[in-house]
Design a protein around this motif. Sequence first.
Motif, short mmCIF file in Angstrom:
data_model
loop_
_atom_site.label_atom_id
_atom_site.label_comp_id
_atom_site.label_asym_id
_atom_site.label_seq_id
_atom_site.Cartn_x
_atom_site.Cartn_y
_atom_site.Cartn_z
N GLU A 82 13.11 -11.42 -13.80
CA GLU A 82 14.58 -11.50 -13.77
C GLU A 82 15.07 -11.91 -12.39
OE1 GLU A 82 18.16 -8.25 -13.61
OE2 GLU A 82 16.56 -7.88 -15.07
N TRP A 83 14.49 -11.32 -11.34
CA TRP A 83 14.88 -11.68 -9.98
C TRP A 83 14.45 -13.11 -9.65
CZ3 TRP A 83 12.60 -6.47 -8.03
CH2 TRP A 83 13.60 -5.49 -7.98
N ASP A 84 13.23 -13.45 -10.03
CA ASP A 84 12.65 -14.77 -9.78
C ASP A 84 12.94 -15.26 -8.36
OD1 ASP A 84 11.12 -16.96 -10.43
OD2 ASP A 84 12.75 -18.04 -11.43
N PRO A 85 12.43 -14.57 -7.34
CA PRO A 85 12.76 -14.89 -5.95
C PRO A 85 12.24 -16.26 -5.52
CG PRO A 85 10.95 -13.33 -6.06
CD PRO A 85 11.48 -13.46 -7.46
N ASP A 86 12.89 -16.81 -4.51
CA ASP A 86 12.48 -18.12 -3.99
C ASP A 86 11.09 -18.07 -3.35
OD1 ASP A 86 14.99 -19.43 -4.58
OD2 ASP A 86 15.86 -18.31 -2.90
N ILE A 87 10.84 -16.98 -2.64
CA ILE A 87 9.57 -16.85 -1.91
C ILE A 87 9.00 -15.46 -2.15
CG2 ILE A 87 8.50 -16.79 0.39
CD1 ILE A 87 10.62 -18.78 1.30
N ILE A 88 7.69 -15.39 -2.39
CA ILE A 88 7.01 -14.11 -2.55
C ILE A 88 5.96 -13.96 -1.45
CG2 ILE A 88 5.33 -12.84 -3.95
CD1 ILE A 88 6.87 -13.61 -6.42
N PHE A 89 5.96 -12.80 -0.84
CA PHE A 89 4.92 -12.44 0.12
C PHE A 89 4.02 -11.40 -0.54
CE2 PHE A 89 8.32 -14.04 2.77
CZ PHE A 89 7.66 -14.75 3.76
N ILE A 90 2.75 -11.48 -0.24
CA ILE A 90 1.78 -10.53 -0.79
C ILE A 90 1.15 -9.74 0.34
CG2 ILE A 90 -0.46 -10.31 -1.94
CD1 ILE A 90 0.32 -12.59 -3.76
N ASP A 91 1.26 -8.43 0.26
CA ASP A 91 0.54 -7.54 1.16
C ASP A 91 -0.94 -7.68 0.83
OD1 ASP A 91 -0.86 -5.25 2.15
OD2 ASP A 91 1.02 -4.17 2.35
N GLU A 92 -1.71 -8.21 1.77
CA GLU A 92 -3.11 -8.54 1.49
C GLU A 92 -4.00 -7.32 1.29
OE1 GLU A 92 -3.24 -12.93 3.62
OE2 GLU A 92 -3.61 -11.14 4.84
N GLY A 93 -3.46 -6.13 1.57
CA GLY A 93 -4.20 -4.92 1.24
C GLY A 93 -4.35 -4.74 -0.26
N GLY A 94 -3.41 -5.32 -1.02
CA GLY A 94 -3.47 -5.24 -2.48
C GLY A 94 -3.82 -6.57 -3.14
N PHE A 95 -4.27 -7.55 -2.33
CA PHE A 95 -4.51 -8.89 -2.86
C PHE A 95 -5.56 -8.90 -3.97
CE2 PHE A 95 -6.88 -12.86 -2.90
CZ PHE A 95 -5.87 -13.77 -3.16
N ARG A 96 -6.64 -8.16 -3.77
CA ARG A 96 -7.71 -8.18 -4.79
C ARG A 96 -7.20 -7.71 -6.14
NH1 ARG A 96 -13.10 -5.51 -2.31
NH2 ARG A 96 -11.64 -3.81 -1.94
N LEU A 97 -6.34 -6.69 -6.14
CA LEU A 97 -5.79 -6.19 -7.39
C LEU A 97 -4.86 -7.22 -8.02
CD1 LEU A 97 -4.99 -2.48 -6.42
CD2 LEU A 97 -6.94 -3.34 -7.71
N GLY B 131 0.83 -1.21 0.00
CA GLY B 131 0.00 0.00 0.00
C GLY B 131 0.86 1.25 0.00
N TYR B 132 0.52 2.17 -0.88
CA TYR B 132 1.25 3.43 -0.96
C TYR B 132 0.27 4.51 -1.42
CZ TYR B 132 4.96 6.79 -2.13
OH TYR B 132 5.76 7.90 -2.19
N ARG B 133 -0.30 5.21 -0.44
CA ARG B 133 -1.39 6.15 -0.71
C ARG B 133 -2.53 5.45 -1.46
NH1 ARG B 133 2.02 11.65 -2.36
NH2 ARG B 133 3.13 11.83 -0.38
N GLY B 134 -2.82 4.26 -1.00
CA GLY B 134 -3.85 3.44 -1.63
C GLY B 134 -3.32 2.06 -1.96
N ALA B 135 -4.19 1.20 -2.46
CA ALA B 135 -3.82 -0.17 -2.78
C ALA B 135 -3.18 -0.25 -4.16
CB ALA B 135 -5.05 -1.07 -2.72
N HIS B 136 -2.26 -1.21 -4.32
CA HIS B 136 -1.59 -1.43 -5.60
C HIS B 136 -1.36 -2.91 -5.83
CE1 HIS B 136 -0.84 2.86 -6.14
NE2 HIS B 136 -0.50 2.91 -4.87
N GLY B 137 -0.91 -3.25 -7.04
CA GLY B 137 -0.71 -4.63 -7.42
C GLY B 137 0.67 -5.18 -7.13
N ILE B 138 1.03 -6.24 -7.83
CA ILE B 138 2.27 -6.97 -7.57
C ILE B 138 3.51 -6.11 -7.81
CG2 ILE B 138 2.56 -7.88 -9.94
CD1 ILE B 138 3.05 -9.96 -6.74
N GLU B 139 3.39 -5.07 -8.63
CA GLU B 139 4.55 -4.22 -8.96
C GLU B 139 4.93 -3.28 -7.82
OE1 GLU B 139 1.96 -4.43 -12.78
OE2 GLU B 139 1.66 -4.23 -10.62
N SER B 140 4.04 -3.08 -6.86
CA SER B 140 4.29 -2.16 -5.75
C SER B 140 5.07 -2.89 -4.66
CB SER B 140 2.97 -1.63 -5.18
OG SER B 140 3.20 -0.73 -4.11
N THR B 141 6.29 -2.43 -4.40
CA THR B 141 7.16 -3.16 -3.48
C THR B 141 8.03 -2.19 -2.68
OG1 THR B 141 8.72 -5.00 -3.33
CG2 THR B 141 9.04 -3.45 -5.17
N GLU B 142 8.87 -2.73 -1.82
CA GLU B 142 9.73 -1.89 -0.98
C GLU B 142 11.12 -2.49 -0.82
OE1 GLU B 142 8.37 -0.92 2.92
OE2 GLU B 142 6.57 0.09 2.23
#
Length: 372
Positions: A252-267, A209-220
């Motif tokens: 490209e990164w293809d990480p071993d594990i992905i976590f999803i912020d559930e605030g953006g899960f629907r998107l 979440g960054y001033r609202g909900a976002h999809g998989i591309e929104s990260t930190e």
Amino acid sequence: MKNKVLMLFLTLVLGIGIFLTTCMPVASKTKITDLVGREVELPDNVNKIACAGPGALRLIVYLNASDKIVGVEDVEKRWGSSGRPYAMAHREFKNLPSIGPGGPGRLPDTESLIRLNPDVLFMTYIDVRTADNIQSKTNIPVVVLSYGKLATFSKSLIKSLKLAGWIIGKDKRAKKVIDFIRAIEKDLKTRTRDISNRERPTVYVGGIGYRGAHGIESTEAKFPPFALVNARNVVDELGGWHHFIDKEKLLEWDPDIIFIDEGGFRLIKQDYQKNPQFYRSLKSFKNKNVYGLLPFNFYTTNIGTALADAYYVGKVLYPDRFENIRPEEKADEIYTFLVGKPVYIRMKKDFGGFGRIDLEKSSVKKGLPVSP
């Protein structure tokens, strides 16, 4: 004789005046310096509080001073309590008078403040000029607090808790809160500090979440729940803090594990339905190593949720190091201390809670607002 009587009368009047001046209570003032360097004069006794700006009300709840709040921003009512544990634990806020619209970048209503007349107005995310302007218009002391640049566990947050606690007579509670946060940080880092790089899987978090909900591309980068357990966040190489990345970069990164912020899960789920091949190309999805985290970026950082998320991340990445931790119970321990009630079940009901995510089957009841 008349002159003597007059002198005696004047002496008596003067004596009474001096007595009243010295014995009657006088509203003394105390000067403090707030988090933007302003010197603010305050009454010695602060019994009525108003809070404006992202996260200001949350800090007062952490200090066990919700009974001093005389008014709240409209967004605290319009958003409901979902995603903000302090609001879940204090439903009484929705019945308090309004101090203005609230929300990022929106200032309180000066007429409402004058009418409620709090002893102090705590604010966040404003500059010196704005704070001085509101104080001048309302004649109410404005104290600016801060979560720091990354809105996490910074020195600014600690200073804000100490300052607000001292102002409202909750300095002992402020110390307890600070000690509690530091103890958790120490515990998390101690459990994971000696794990070799080879033993640490690469990780990514999407849907931030960054001033609202976002999809998989929104990260930190420097994502707090990752940093607290020394996780290998692939985004850290970008530096900075919040990022919107290209999907190709995630491939490209293809990480071993992905976590999803559930605030953006629907998107994310909507995106998956449009482009399932992208997600199926990632090894974390192929290997069913995708997990849900509770959203903590809502009206700036919900500290308790970030700490609870860190324990769950640790449990997923290093189960042997977190063998004695039950993340759901730990979350409620944290929530109970900080906001006064165990609200994990409510957070789970709204967002899905801790657990493995299957984009084909998983669903959540709510998400963060897209445009708060």
